[in-house]
Write a protein that holds these residues in place. Structure first.
Motif, PDB file in Angstrom:
ATOM      1  N   SER A  63     -18.414  -2.760   6.130  1.00 27.38           N
ATOM      2  CA  SER A  63     -17.797  -2.571   4.814  1.00 27.38           C
ATOM      3  C   SER A  63     -17.586  -3.886   4.078  1.00 27.38           C
ATOM      4  O   SER A  63     -17.199  -3.885   2.912  1.00 27.38           O
ATOM      5  CB  SER A  63     -16.456  -1.835   4.949  1.00 27.38           C
TER       6      SER A  63
ATOM      7  N   ASP B 132      -3.413  -1.587   9.436  1.00 26.09           N
ATOM      8  CA  ASP B 132      -2.672  -0.323   9.451  1.00 26.09           C
ATOM      9  C   ASP B 132      -1.902  -0.225  10.764  1.00 26.09           C
ATOM     10  O   ASP B 132      -1.872   0.808  11.415  1.00 26.09           O
ATOM     11  CB  ASP B 132      -3.590   0.880   9.240  1.00 26.09           C
TER      12      ASP B 132
ATOM     13  N   ASP C 179     -12.231   5.898   4.712  1.00 32.22           N
ATOM     14  CA  ASP C 179     -12.732   5.718   3.351  1.00 32.22           C
ATOM     15  C   ASP C 179     -11.840   4.770   2.550  1.00 32.22           C
ATOM     16  O   ASP C 179     -12.339   3.923   1.785  1.00 32.22           O
ATOM     17  CB  ASP C 179     -12.815   7.068   2.631  1.00 32.22           C
ATOM     18  N   GLU C 180     -10.523   4.904   2.726  1.00 30.24           N
ATOM     19  CA  GLU C 180      -9.591   4.017   2.024  1.00 30.24           C
ATOM     20  C   GLU C 180      -9.739   2.588   2.522  1.00 30.24           C
ATOM     21  O   GLU C 180      -9.698   1.632   1.754  1.00 30.24           O
ATOM     22  CB  GLU C 180      -8.151   4.483   2.235  1.00 30.24           C
ATOM     23  N   ARG C 181      -9.912   2.470   3.811  1.00 31.25           N
ATOM     24  CA  ARG C 181     -10.087   1.137   4.409  1.00 31.25           C
ATOM     25  C   ARG C 181     -11.316   0.449   3.810  1.00 31.25           C
ATOM     26  O   ARG C 181     -11.267  -0.719   3.433  1.00 31.25           O
ATOM     27  CB  ARG C 181     -10.232   1.295   5.918  1.00 31.25           C
ATOM     28  N   GLU C 182     -12.397   1.185   3.690  1.00 34.20           N
ATOM     29  CA  GLU C 182     -13.625   0.640   3.105  1.00 34.20           C
ATOM     30  C   GLU C 182     -13.406   0.256   1.644  1.00 34.20           C
ATOM     31  O   GLU C 182     -13.862  -0.805   1.196  1.00 34.20           O
ATOM     32  CB  GLU C 182     -14.742   1.667   3.215  1.00 34.20           C
ATOM     33  N   ARG C 183     -12.693   1.109   0.901  1.00 29.84           N
ATOM     34  CA  ARG C 183     -12.429   0.833  -0.517  1.00 29.84           C
ATOM     35  C   ARG C 183     -11.595  -0.435  -0.680  1.00 29.84           C
ATOM     36  O   ARG C 183     -11.870  -1.274  -1.555  1.00 29.84           O
ATOM     37  CB  ARG C 183     -11.692   2.020  -1.144  1.00 29.84           C
ATOM     38  N   ILE C 184     -10.593  -0.606   0.171  1.00 27.76           N
ATOM     39  CA  ILE C 184      -9.710  -1.762   0.074  1.00 27.76           C
ATOM     40  C   ILE C 184     -10.463  -3.048   0.415  1.00 27.76           C
ATOM     41  O   ILE C 184     -10.306  -4.078  -0.260  1.00 27.76           O
ATOM     42  CB  ILE C 184      -8.483  -1.575   0.990  1.00 27.76           C
TER      43      ILE C 184
ATOM     44  N   TYR D  86       0.834  -1.205   0.000  1.00 31.29           N
ATOM     45  CA  TYR D  86       0.000   0.000   0.000  1.00 31.29           C
ATOM     46  C   TYR D  86       0.871   1.259   0.000  1.00 31.29           C
ATOM     47  O   TYR D  86       0.609   2.211  -0.749  1.00 31.29           O
ATOM     48  CB  TYR D  86      -0.930  -0.008   1.210  1.00 31.29           C
TER      49      TYR D  86
ATOM     50  N   ILE E  36      -4.224   4.608   7.396  1.00 35.03           N
ATOM     51  CA  ILE E  36      -5.178   4.484   6.296  1.00 35.03           C
ATOM     52  C   ILE E  36      -6.479   5.155   6.734  1.00 35.03           C
ATOM     53  O   ILE E  36      -6.982   4.886   7.827  1.00 35.03           O
ATOM     54  CB  ILE E  36      -5.453   3.009   5.938  1.00 35.03           C
ATOM     55  N   THR E  37      -7.024   6.004   5.898  1.00 34.73           N
ATOM     56  CA  THR E  37      -8.267   6.687   6.249  1.00 34.73           C
ATOM     57  C   THR E  37      -9.429   5.690   6.248  1.00 34.73           C
ATOM     58  O   THR E  37      -9.371   4.655   5.575  1.00 34.73           O
ATOM     59  CB  THR E  37      -8.586   7.814   5.260  1.00 34.73           C
TER      60      THR E  37
ATOM     61  N   GLU F 205       2.225   2.044  -3.301  1.00 40.10           N
ATOM     62  CA  GLU F 205       1.173   2.208  -4.309  1.00 40.10           C
ATOM     63  C   GLU F 205       1.169   1.041  -5.296  1.00 40.10           C
ATOM     64  O   GLU F 205       1.023   1.204  -6.502  1.00 40.10           O
ATOM     65  CB  GLU F 205       1.331   3.549  -5.039  1.00 40.10           C
TER      66      GLU F 205
END
Length: 238
Positions: free
Chosen positions: A144, A90, A98-103, A66, A95-96, A69
């Protein structure tokens, strides 16, 4: 969940022949799956799967990917090696939400079991997480799409997460968690015998435990079944 710190294939087979039926998940600790021969890793993955065990790379390797990238490349390599799950953590990085949810969503979409981890590797940073904040992260992860949530305790199980400096459970913190979420989807990292006994007596024989050393799998199973003094006559086998 058993912690594989770099066993060879023959060692894995010997272990699973006698203890494999007691293991559900096998974590290739930290970044070990990146430093060993790729074909040996693939062979070990196949061995675990032949015993009905879901293997996966440790969260530290995810965090490195992560940071660089290279998460998409990481998922591709996880797939090529045959792993069936991905740990999202993390513990060292940030990790924000929102990023956590996306991942989590990406891991689900790619067909992997999604296992998140709550907690920090650095005890000073981990202690900044209040019980309410841990509960919030757990519930956000589950909402999530996480299949399971690991409660960080590291390999030592002292001064981290729900454990104090002596490795004893902080019961007030635990109570906040169990009153606010689905505990059947939490895997309690419990590397020490007293911690394993505590969770078995608190939640029953089938409680989810993690970071179990390979050579303690059978010993833990006897404790689950009330065949050791720690749980004799006290364990709920239902």
């Amino acid at each position: 969940m058993m912690l594989d710190k770099g066993m060879g294939p023959v060692h894995v087979i010997d272990l699973l022949e006698i203890s494999g039926e007691y293991v559900d998940l096998a974590k290739f600790g930290w970044g070990t799956s990146a430093i060993h021969n790729r074909e040996i890793i693939r062979e070990k993955v196949e061995i675990y799967q032949s015993y009905g065990i879901n293997p996966y790379p440790g969260g530290t390797l995810f965090e490195i990917a992560y940071l660089q990238e290279k998460f998409d490349e990481f998922l591709n390599e996880v797939d090529k090696l045959g792993f069936g799950a991905v740990e999202i953590s993390d513990g060292t990085i940030e990790i924000t939400p929102d990023e956590r949810e996306r991942i989590i969503s990406l891991v689900n979409d790619n067909g992997f079991l999604a296992i998140t981890e709550v907690g920090k590797k650095d005890p000073a940073k981990d202690q900044l997480l209040t019980p309410q904040k841990r509960l919030e992260i757990v519930n956000c992860d589950l909402e999530s799409g996480a299949d399971f949530v690991l409660m960080e305790a590291r390999e030592g199980g002292k001064g981290i997460g729900l454990f104090d400096g002596q490795g004893e459970v902080k019961e007030d913190d635990l109570q906040i968690l169990i009153e606010g979420t689905d505990v059947e989807r939490i895997i309690w990292e419990a590397p020490q015998k007293n911690q394993q006994a505590y969770f078995i007596l608190r939640f029953g024989a089938n409680v989810n435990l993690g970071n179990i050393p390979p050579d303690e799998i059978t010993a833990l199973e006897t404790m689950r079944l009330g065949l050791r003094g720690d749980t004799l006559g006290q364990v709920n086998l239902e």
